[in-house]
Design an enzyme around this catalytic site. Structure first.
Site, PDB file in Angstrom:
ATOM      1  N   TYR A  62       0.819  -1.222   0.000  1.00 51.82           N
ATOM      2  CA  TYR A  62       0.000   0.000   0.000  1.00 51.82           C
ATOM      3  C   TYR A  62       0.852   1.271   0.000  1.00 51.82           C
ATOM      4  O   TYR A  62       0.420   2.292  -0.539  1.00 51.82           O
ATOM      5  CB  TYR A  62      -1.018  -0.019   1.149  1.00 51.82           C
ATOM      6  N   ARG A  65       1.369   1.756  -3.610  1.00 52.99           N
ATOM      7  CA  ARG A  65       0.137   2.223  -4.242  1.00 52.99           C
ATOM      8  C   ARG A  65      -0.082   3.711  -3.972  1.00 52.99           C
ATOM      9  O   ARG A  65      -0.509   4.468  -4.824  1.00 52.99           O
ATOM     10  CB  ARG A  65      -1.088   1.461  -3.720  1.00 52.99           C
ATOM     11  N   ASP A 100      -8.821   5.220  -4.593  1.00 48.64           N
ATOM     12  CA  ASP A 100      -7.920   6.332  -4.905  1.00 48.64           C
ATOM     13  C   ASP A 100      -8.650   7.678  -4.729  1.00 48.64           C
ATOM     14  O   ASP A 100      -9.859   7.719  -4.599  1.00 48.64           O
ATOM     15  CB  ASP A 100      -7.347   6.173  -6.327  1.00 48.64           C
ATOM     16  N   HIS A 115     -15.295   0.803  -0.566  1.00 45.32           N
ATOM     17  CA  HIS A 115     -14.229  -0.136  -0.202  1.00 45.32           C
ATOM     18  C   HIS A 115     -13.061   0.552   0.497  1.00 45.32           C
ATOM     19  O   HIS A 115     -11.950   0.042   0.499  1.00 45.32           O
ATOM     20  CB  HIS A 115     -13.766  -0.911  -1.445  1.00 45.32           C
ATOM     21  N   CYS A 142      -1.009   3.778  16.162  1.00 43.24           N
ATOM     22  CA  CYS A 142      -2.309   4.450  16.252  1.00 43.24           C
ATOM     23  C   CYS A 142      -2.209   5.683  17.163  1.00 43.24           C
ATOM     24  O   CYS A 142      -1.747   5.573  18.297  1.00 43.24           O
ATOM     25  CB  CYS A 142      -3.330   3.469  16.813  1.00 43.24           C
ATOM     26  N   CYS A 145      -4.617   4.778  20.528  1.00 40.92           N
ATOM     27  CA  CYS A 145      -4.292   3.720  21.495  1.00 40.92           C
ATOM     28  C   CYS A 145      -2.796   3.393  21.518  1.00 40.92           C
ATOM     29  O   CYS A 145      -2.339   2.669  22.401  1.00 40.92           O
ATOM     30  CB  CYS A 145      -5.133   2.469  21.231  1.00 40.92           C
ATOM     31  N   LEU A 209     -16.048  -0.122 -20.706  1.00 39.78           N
ATOM     32  CA  LEU A 209     -15.184  -0.160 -21.884  1.00 39.78           C
ATOM     33  C   LEU A 209     -15.715  -1.159 -22.922  1.00 39.78           C
ATOM     34  O   LEU A 209     -15.731  -0.890 -24.109  1.00 39.78           O
ATOM     35  CB  LEU A 209     -13.755  -0.511 -21.455  1.00 39.78           C
TER      36      LEU A 209
HETATM   37 ZN   LIG Z   1      -6.018   2.338  18.035  1.00 36.30          ZN
END
Ligand SMILES: [Zn+2]
Length: 243
Positions: A62, A65, A100, A115, A142, A145, A209
């Protein structure tokens, strides 16, 4: 009828887009026929059951990406959708399966990302989601947390609940004959647009397409095959009449 006598309309325009919308911007579609995404098995980097085990591969994938998306530009299809939304504020709803940011970069707002969003991170323990933009994730953990290994890209993985499906189903349930739904750049493999929009009372227009086999494409009120960048601008006249 002149504009003066026109009754204010409440007709809605729904845009339901898939990864094909961004293909013309050089971002590869999520699902090719090979089951690979840029030669990485989807099951390794998009699976909620195994992502913690594949933590480094998931983040490396990712990160790449995200960086690839950093200089991607919206195409004419994204731009025309943004123009429609500007022209009929509050009556254009945009739903996308894409992760995106190209619709937003074209000027769209309130986009429902069915998604998830590749430019955000998500902590699966405290459910916090935050933007990191088009950079590699620094794995700082995070912000709420403090946990590190519970942070994944805010993309909905296979086997993970998709909370925005609720929004999709509510919109589909409320469709009326005066509404128009444009289904663009989606094969229907993940979400059955034929059963959602083709079976609804709305005027549904498929823009892909080429014809596919995953959906009953005859279920849509109209079908247009070709590049979305060409076809969407050509639909403006029809939408003006229906709005
Ligand atoms: Zn967290």
């Amino acid at each position: 009828m002149s504009d003066k006598h026109r009754i204010p309309s409440s007709a809605q325009l729904i845009i339901f887009s898939g990864a094909g919308l961004s293909a013309e911007s050089g971002l590869s579609t999520f699902r090719g026929t090979s089951g690979l995404w840029e030669n990485v098995p989807l099951d390794v980097v998009c699976n909620f059951a195994t992502w913690e085990r594949n933590f480094d591969a998931v983040h490396a994938f990712y990160d790449a990406r995200r960086i690839a998306a950093s200089d991607a530009k919206p195409n004419q299809a994204h731009v025309i959708i943004a123009e429609w939304q500007k022209r009929w504020p509050d009556r254009v709803r945009i739903l996308t399966q894409k992760v995106d940011p190209l619709l937003e970069r074209a000027g769209c707002h309130s986009v429902v990302h069915l998604h998830g969003d590749a430019l955000s991170m998500h902590c699966v323990v405290c459910d916090l989601q935050w933007k990191i933009e088009a950079v590699a994730y620094d794995q700082s953990g995070c912000p709420t947390c403090g946990k590190k290994k519970t942070v994944k890209p805010a993309v909905v993985f296979f086997g993970q609940a998709a909370p925005e499906y609720e929004t999709l189903h509510t919109i589909v349930r409320n469709l009326r004959p005066s509404d128009t739904a444009i289904i663009v750049g989606t094969s229907g493999t993940v979400l059955p647009a034929d059963q959602l929009f083709g079976a609804s009372p709305a005027f549904s227009i498929l823009v892909n397409l080429e014809p596919g086999t995953a959906m009953n494409e005859a279920a849509f009120s109209a079908r247009h095959y070709g590049p979305a960048t060409q076809i969407l601008p050509e639909l403006t006249g029809l939408i003006e009449k229906r709005m």
